[in-house]
Design a protein around this motif. Sequence first.
Motif, PDB file in Angstrom:
ATOM      1  N   LEU A   1       0.822  -1.202   0.000  1.00  0.00           N
ATOM      2  CA  LEU A   1       0.000   0.000   0.000  1.00  0.00           C
ATOM      3  C   LEU A   1       0.863   1.263   0.000  1.00  0.00           C
TER       4      LEU A   1
ATOM      5  N   VAL B   1       2.040   1.808  -3.511  1.00  0.00           N
ATOM      6  CA  VAL B   1       0.955   2.339  -4.337  1.00  0.00           C
ATOM      7  C   VAL B   1       0.719   3.811  -4.022  1.00  0.00           C
TER       8      VAL B   1
ATOM      9  N   GLU C   1      -5.634   9.135  -3.855  1.00  0.00           N
ATOM     10  CA  GLU C   1      -5.725   7.815  -4.490  1.00  0.00           C
ATOM     11  C   GLU C   1      -6.977   7.144  -3.967  1.00  0.00           C
TER      12      GLU C   1
ATOM     13  N   LEU D   1      -8.842   3.355  -3.622  1.00  0.00           N
ATOM     14  CA  LEU D   1      -8.639   1.908  -3.671  1.00  0.00           C
ATOM     15  C   LEU D   1      -9.896   1.217  -3.162  1.00  0.00           C
TER      16      LEU D   1
END
Length: 197
Positions: free
Chosen positions: A21, A24, A36, A38
């Motif tokens: 994570l 990312v 972001e 997710l």
Amino acid sequence: MSICNRNCCENKINSSYIKWLIEVLGPVILGSKPAEILNLSSKDMNKESKLNDIKSFFSNCSKLSYKIINIPDGGIRLVFINKDALSITLNNKKCLNFLKFIGYPSNYDLDEYLNILIDKLNSDNFPHEIGIFLGYPLKDVVGFMGYGKYKFCKTRYWKVYGDESVSDAVYNKFISDRAKIKVLLENNSLSELRKVI
């Protein structure tokens, strides 16, 4: 630059999910990407464990905040936000004018704009203007939403419209920041990483 100013990370030093994570989220941590999004699927057998790891790791983080959105199928949508980077993005006059054009308040307030986006993410109609919040070039968001006369060119993490060089520069910065974080993760524990970046 640090991920976190507190000792919130010590108990999750070996979490492979958190390490993935962090990689990312590298562009968000380093500020090239303001946010972001997710998803944790309802079918993910480790959904609760991952969510607990996220809460444990990020609950006291000063660099990033996050919002949890429960989706109707039982999954979870997570929006990670670098408020400093998002403020810079949303203070761009063209981005702000476009958001106002599609119904955001005329008096800009970062938290209010975020709350509107989160409310829209909770609804049945996905807010395609999220691309602005994710740091995609405005021309690509406008083109995707059917405004303007931008011609579709290609797909990166998002659909690119009009001048590809602008989108390529943004994409390359995202990739570069993710690679920087990956190198740091390979060479440091998460607690050491806090001291390095």
